[in-house]
Design an enzyme around this catalytic site. Structure first.
Site, PDB file in Angstrom:
ATOM      1  CG  ASP A   9      -1.689   1.214   1.446  1.00  0.00           C
ATOM      2  OD1 ASP A   9      -2.294   1.673   0.465  1.00  0.00           O
ATOM      3  OD2 ASP A   9      -1.708   1.758   2.576  1.00  0.00           O
ATOM      4  CG  ASP A  11      -1.739   7.562   0.539  1.00  0.00           C
ATOM      5  OD1 ASP A  11      -1.224   8.679   0.564  1.00  0.00           O
ATOM      6  OD2 ASP A  11      -2.319   7.093  -0.460  1.00  0.00           O
ATOM      7  NE  ARG A  49      -9.280  12.534  -4.828  1.00  0.00           N
ATOM      8  CZ  ARG A  49      -8.734  12.771  -6.028  1.00  0.00           C
ATOM      9  NH1 ARG A  49      -9.352  13.561  -6.882  1.00  0.00           N
ATOM     10  NH2 ARG A  49      -7.581  12.227  -6.363  1.00  0.00           N
ATOM     11  CB  SER A 116      -3.823   7.392  -3.708  1.00  0.00           C
ATOM     12  OG  SER A 116      -3.551   8.717  -4.131  1.00  0.00           O
ATOM     13  CG  ASN A 118      -3.420  12.735  -5.755  1.00  0.00           C
ATOM     14  OD1 ASN A 118      -3.373  13.492  -6.726  1.00  0.00           O
ATOM     15  ND2 ASN A 118      -4.396  12.794  -4.863  1.00  0.00           N
ATOM     16  CG  ASP A 170      -1.929   2.496   6.462  1.00  0.00           C
ATOM     17  OD1 ASP A 170      -2.337   2.124   5.337  1.00  0.00           O
ATOM     18  OD2 ASP A 170      -2.096   3.655   6.883  1.00  0.00           O
TER      19      ASP A 170
HETATM   20  C1  G6P Z   1      -5.409   6.188   0.134  1.00  0.00           C
HETATM   21  C2  G6P Z   1      -5.595   6.869   1.472  1.00  0.00           C
HETATM   22  C3  G6P Z   1      -7.033   7.340   1.616  1.00  0.00           C
HETATM   23  C4  G6P Z   1      -7.452   8.199   0.430  1.00  0.00           C
HETATM   24  C5  G6P Z   1      -7.308   7.382  -0.844  1.00  0.00           C
HETATM   25  C6  G6P Z   1      -7.656   8.180  -2.089  1.00  0.00           C
HETATM   26  O1  G6P Z   1      -5.973   4.933   0.157  1.00  0.00           O
HETATM   27  O2  G6P Z   1      -5.303   5.994   2.537  1.00  0.00           O
HETATM   28  O3  G6P Z   1      -7.156   8.079   2.815  1.00  0.00           O
HETATM   29  O4  G6P Z   1      -8.774   8.657   0.570  1.00  0.00           O
HETATM   30  O5  G6P Z   1      -5.957   6.939  -0.957  1.00  0.00           O
HETATM   31  O6  G6P Z   1      -6.673   9.163  -2.283  1.00  0.00           O
HETATM   32  P1  G6P Z   1      -6.651  10.228  -3.429  1.00  0.00           P
HETATM   33  O7  G6P Z   1      -5.206  10.662  -3.457  1.00  0.00           O
HETATM   34  O8  G6P Z   1      -7.056   9.564  -4.723  1.00  0.00           O
HETATM   35  O9  G6P Z   1      -7.589  11.311  -3.044  1.00  0.00           O
HETATM   36 MG    MG Z   2      -2.768   3.113   3.593  1.00  0.00          MG
END
Ligand code: G6P
Ligand code: MG
Length: 220
Positions: A9, A11, A49, A116, A118, A170
């Site tokens: 993972d 983040d 998100r 994510s 991002n 996590d």
């Molecule tokens: C990860 C984080 C989440 C977040 C998700 C989407 O899984 O743990 O907290 O909401 O990514 O992230 P983004 O960067 O696409 O908004």
């Molecule tokens: Mg995570």
């Protein structure tokens, strides 16, 4: 079966972006007069998100239209990306680089499995954009964790069977996704409390590779 790939993972495992997510969502919640705190932020780990936004909006009496929700999510992401500009290789969490080097040395494949969108930006900021054999992220999936899609896609990109993979996570949603994919799951940090993790660690810097590859024998 032998472990031949490790799926990370992003983040909270490779880099700690939780504080940036918190700050960005907090700004949006304050602007909208919605209650938001760190305990609610914890529930957003591993969640997409738009699903994160739904959790935040569940604390509001106002009903938001789909287009209003889309704009809120976009505003949050603009604030979040501004904060991500500060990320550098110094933000890679302790133990990760050594683990990646050890896995490569043993010919174990490495991938990212993240919800994510991002992911490419974050990997670029921390200097790991070209280090993984495969990247499955929020841009390539329809169903976010706890659905198994992101991890099954990572295994497919790597050309390995799910049973040969161990996931490092996590978040409870991520452990559930790994188990649904038929993979072994290592829970670190807050996921060390997950009942269904095959291995639990408070800190990834305590994880050595022999220990990691033994996960196969712990619960099968
Ligand atoms: C990860 C984080 C989440 C977040 C998700 C989407 O899984 O743990 O907290 O909401 O990514 O992230 P983004 O960067 O696409 O908004
Ligand atoms: Mg995570």
């Amino acid at each position: 079966m032998k472990i031949s790939a490790v799926i990370f993972d992003l983040d909270g495992v490779i880099v700690s972006t939780d504080e940036y997510h918190y700050q960005a969502w907090k700004q949006i919640s304050d602007q909208e007069n919605i209650y938001f705190d760190r305990a609610i932020n914890e529930r957003l780990r591993g969640v997409s998100r738009m699903e994160s936004l739904d959790i935040i909006l569940s604390h509001s009496d106002k009903v938001y239209s789909e287009s209003e929700k889309y704009l809120l999510a976009q505003r949050k992401n603009d604030i979040y990306c501004e904060l991500l500009n500060k990320l550098s290789p110094n933000d890679i969490l302790p133990g990760i680089i050594n683990l990646l080097i050890s896995l490569k040395a043993r010919d174990i494949k490495i991938a990212i499995g993240s919800s994510s969108k991002n992911t490419p930006f974050i990997l670029d900021q921390i200097g790991l954009a070209t280090n993984f054999d495969a990247i499955a992220d929020g841009n390539s999936i329809k169903n976010s964790k706890p659905d198994s899609e992101v991890f099954l896609l990572a295994a497919e990109f790597l050309g390995v069977q799910p049973e040969e993979c161990v996931v490092i996570e996590d978040a409870q949603a991520g452990i559930d996704a790994a188990k649904a994919a038929g993979m072994k799951a290592v829970g670190i940090g807050s996921a060390a409390k997950c009942f269904n993790a095959d291995m639990k660690l408070n800190d990834i810097s305590n994880l050595d590779i022999d220990h990691l590859l033994e996960v196969n024998e712990i619960r099968s």
